[in-house]
Design an enzyme around this catalytic site. Structure first.
Site, short mmCIF file in Angstrom:
data_model
loop_
_atom_site.label_atom_id
_atom_site.label_comp_id
_atom_site.label_asym_id
_atom_site.label_seq_id
_atom_site.Cartn_x
_atom_site.Cartn_y
_atom_site.Cartn_z
N ASP A 177 21.47 -12.25 -25.19
CA ASP A 177 20.72 -11.93 -23.98
C ASP A 177 19.67 -10.88 -24.30
O ASP A 177 19.96 -9.88 -24.98
CB ASP A 177 21.68 -11.40 -22.90
CG ASP A 177 21.00 -11.28 -21.55
OD1 ASP A 177 20.92 -12.30 -20.84
OD2 ASP A 177 20.55 -10.16 -21.21
N GLU A 221 17.12 -15.46 -19.54
CA GLU A 221 16.78 -14.85 -20.83
C GLU A 221 17.96 -14.91 -21.79
O GLU A 221 18.03 -14.16 -22.75
CB GLU A 221 16.35 -13.39 -20.63
CG GLU A 221 17.42 -12.46 -20.11
CD GLU A 221 17.53 -12.41 -18.59
OE1 GLU A 221 18.08 -11.43 -18.08
OE2 GLU A 221 17.06 -13.36 -17.92
#
Length: 319
Positions: A177, A221
């Site tokens: 992430d 993301e």
């Protein structure tokens, strides 16, 4: 009322379908419609026997088509065959041959049939197949980054989980992430954010060195790697490589304490047993990702190797 045979001949020769007849005993053409010359360029007189028919077939189609038609004819079974026929100028035309087996006193006497030009149909079929493949690829591809999407990850994970369980081999998953990505988007704008996601995706793709390694966008993301036959030590090494690749992009990030873009990663390794839960395993990896976030970001955290029979050796799995 008897009809003049010439009328039948006129009717046959006025259609686009090309009629033909072969004597079975001699395997010679006793008739072929004049339309054959317009379609392929070969005169009717040049079609002497079945060998001419076979020789004027695309090499890739010849053996299979010839063997199929002969075996069906010997068995007295009507049949159809699609193949590419050679034209006199060296091109090829897709043909569908519809064959009827004529018997006399229980024995095959002749073959009669029609040749149809199906080139346009084949072109349409090929376009549809190409379109279908493109749609399938699109359905498994992330529209922004161009790498695999969550849908393909789900499918690959099911397959690799099953393989690992059957073969008693370790399976590793890395979840990544991007740190402080919401502030990044807020400060630099979503277009810049999209460009950054593309760059990260390209970097992660280079970290997967084997053809079977999977890299995909998990959502937002977040990215994921699935590494078959990879033990915990090797997976940690690859995760650290991924972390470094993101850092080496040197993308400015004013919303990060490090002033440039970084990523946090969670790693998990398992040798699934019969009662192992894939969902629980992925949840454990996800927890390690958020542990990395909690402990300061820009780091790799891993869960202890789980679900692994102690008798299995990891020798040769370190990459």
């Amino acid at each position: 009322m008897d009809i003049d045979p010439s009328i039948y001949k006129t009717l046959l020769e006025s259609t686009k379908a090309i009629p033909w007849k072969i004597d079975w005993k001699t395997l010679t053409f006793t008739y072929i419609g004049p339309q054959i010359e317009e379609l392929l360029g070969w005169s009717p007189e040049s079609w002497v026997g079945a060998q001419d028919w076979a020789d004027r077939m695309h090499p890739e189609d010849r053996e299979e088509t010839f063997n199929f038609c002969v075996s069906q004819s010997q068995a007295g079974v009507d049949h159809e065959a699609d193949y590419r026929a050679l034209t006199k100028d060296g091109g090829y035309v897709w043909i569908r041959d519809v064959v009827h087996v004529v018997r006399k006193d229980g024995e095959v006497e002749a073959l009669v049939g029609f040749m149809f030009d199906i080139s346009e149909r084949k072109k349409t079929e090929e376009k549809l197949i190409t379109l279908q493949k493109e749609l399938e690829e699109l359905s498994f591809k992330d529209g922004l980054t161009g790498i695999a999407n969550r849908r393909l990850f789900d499918s690959i994970m099911e397959i690799e989980w099953g393989n690992a369980r059957r073969n008693c081999q370790p399976l590793s998953v890395i979840m990544l992430d991007i740190d402080f990505f919401k502030p990044y988007n807020d400060h630099y704008g979503h277009l810049k954010g999209d460009d950054t996601l593309k760059l990260v995706a390209q970097s992660l793709a280079s970290a997967a060195t084997r053809s079977r390694d999977f890299v995909g966008r998990y959502g937002g993301e977040e990215f994921v790697l699935v590494l078959s036959e990879t033990d915990e030590k090797a997976a940690l090494k690859i995760a650290e490589r991924c972390r470094n690749l993101v850092a080496q992009l040197q993308i400015p990030h004013q919303g990060s304490p490090l002033a440039h873009l970084t990523a946090s990663l969670g790693v998990g390794t398992a040798i699934p047993g019969a009662d192992s839960s894939m969902a629980e395993f992925l949840d454990a990896v996800d927890k390690q990702l958020y542990r990395a976030k909690h402990l300061g970001r820009n780091r790799v955290e891993s869960a202890p190797a789980s679900l692994a029979p102690t008798s299995v050796s990891h020798a040769g799995l370190i990459r």
